[in-house]
Write an enzyme that holds these catalytic residues in place. Structure first.
Site, mmCIF file in Angstrom:
data_model
loop_
_atom_site.group_PDB
_atom_site.id
_atom_site.type_symbol
_atom_site.label_atom_id
_atom_site.label_comp_id
_atom_site.label_asym_id
_atom_site.label_seq_id
_atom_site.Cartn_x
_atom_site.Cartn_y
_atom_site.Cartn_z
ATOM 1 N N ASP A 294 4.372 -10.172 6.622
ATOM 2 C CA ASP A 294 3.808 -11.163 5.696
ATOM 3 C C ASP A 294 4.818 -11.677 4.670
ATOM 4 O O ASP A 294 4.597 -12.714 4.055
ATOM 5 C CB ASP A 294 2.621 -10.561 4.923
ATOM 6 C CG ASP A 294 1.544 -10.009 5.840
ATOM 7 O OD1 ASP A 294 1.426 -10.504 6.975
ATOM 8 O OD2 ASP A 294 0.830 -9.075 5.424
ATOM 9 N N GLY B 88 0.829 -1.209 0.000
ATOM 10 C CA GLY B 88 0.000 0.000 0.000
ATOM 11 C C GLY B 88 0.861 1.256 0.000
ATOM 12 O O GLY B 88 0.612 2.211 -0.750
#
Ligand code: F6P
Length: 366
Positions: A142, A119
């Site tokens: 992640d 993002g």
């Protein structure tokens, strides 16, 4: 360095162990090189709301081992798609990119270091197109960022997740239970794969390999029959049944990435108990995986990344994100990274090795 006088640093997206180590590396190197450094509060939100503060050596000392971010973070402030309350409980999305550029120019920032995930890199692409000089540093527990083999924060999250899996062994074996531990990772299974392997989980469920309940149940029963009275399942939050959908815990309308996954662990435990009669429990490890002090590995990686970001600044190589590939620190254009997710290849050698040792991925009969 002649034209570079003042830089800004921000930490975007969710917090992650190692953010402070990057801030420290960039800021110390820049201050040592005679630059002025401004810290932007709460990621892009600080640029939208014009909240910047001067960082000096004393501000970035003693933070190497500290989790979170001294600057604050926000995963709800994409300048292209910024949610503003309408006053009646609803939200309207606004494009505030020009406002961000205005605030950067008013603060006389010659360049910006953005530390974040996909993002944050997506937001950077928009701002680069509007003339800002930006360097990206890849962050996420992640490990799903494109173009880099590893992101800082992942090692710490895996360490925490493996520790949790190790600990549930005690109750699993004492009570002859199936224990399902739901782990983070969004749409990629790296945390579950790495932590599951590290703690010898019997079943590893990842988004990249859809599962069938009958195969998980079959594995639990098979273990039971040979006298191994318990089963440990490491389930990524994005794990999905064959032909089914990912489990959604909540939808956040204020976030540019509104889906929050969750619920697969409970589903698997309940269904396995129903089918097999074996007592089952589920645990959601949640944000514990994002917390705490970064591991030494992450401190070193974050320091290397931060220092390399400084070198790119000095070299005027803007628009690039630091990466580690094949063990070497390098950089790639941020535009190459944005909008992509690096999932686990289903032919990954770790999957092959785990299968060879009897680990189930829930996709084949046990
Ligand atoms: O991207 C990091 C992460 O922790 C994911 O693993 C998880 O799906 C998500 O963020 C949770 O987001 P939030 O903190 O908004 O609940």
């Amino acid at each position: 360095m002649a034209s570079l006088k003042r830089i800004g640093i921000l930490t975007g997206g969710g917090d992650c162990p190692g953010l402070n180590a990057v801030i420290r590396a960039v800021a110390k190197a820049a201050l040592g090189g005679g630059l002025e450094v401004l810290g932007i509060e709460d990621g892009y939100l600080g640029l939208i709301e014009n909240r910047l503060r001067v960082l000096e050596n004393k501000d970035v000392s003693g933070i190497l081992t500290v989790g979170g971010t001294i600057l604050g973070a926000s995963n709800k402030a994409n300048p292209a798609d910024y949610a503003v309350p309408t006053g009646d409980g609803k939200w309207v999305k606004r494009d505030v990119r020009d406002q961000v550029v205005k605030h950067c120019n008013a603060a006389r920032l010659d360049a910006l270091v953005v530390i974040g995930g996909d993002g944050t890199m997506g937001g950077a692409v928009d701002l680069i197109a509007r003339g800002l000089n930006i360097i990206g540093v890849p962050k996420t527990i992640d490990n799903d960022l494109w173009a880099t083999d590893i992101t800082f924060g992942h090692h710490t999250a895996v360490t925490t997740a493996a520790d949790a899996l190790d600990k549930v062994h005690t109750t699993a074996s004492s009570h002859h239970r199936v224990m399902v531990v739901e782990l983070m990772g969004r749409y990629a299974g790296w945390i579950a794969l790495h932590a599951g392997l590290a703690s010898g989980a019997d079943v590893i469920l990842i988004p990249e390999i859809p599962f069938r309940l009958e195969h998980i149940a079959g594995k639990c029963l098979k273990r039971h029959k040979v006298g191994k009275g318990f089963t440990i399942v490491a389930a990524a939050e994005g794990a999905v049944p064959v032909g089914g959908k990912q489990f959604v815990d909540r939808v956040d309308p204020t976030s540019p990435d509104p889906i929050r996954l969750g619920g697969v662990g409970r589903y698997v435990a309940e269904e396995v108990e129903k089918t097999t009669g074996l007592e089952s429990r589920s645990i959601v490890l949640g944000h514990i995986q994002r917390g705490g002090s970064p591991t030494p590995y992450d401190r070193i990686l974050a320091t290397q990344f931060g220092y390399h970001a400084f070198r790119l600044l000095v070299a005027g190589q803007f628009g690039r994100m630091v990466v580690q590939r094949g063990g070497r620190i390098d950089s790639v254009p941020i535009a190459e990274v944005a909008g992509k997710v690096r999932t686990v290849p289903t032919d990954h050698l770790l999957i092959e090795a785990a299968r060879a040792l009897g680990t189930s991925f829930g996709d084949r009969p046990a």
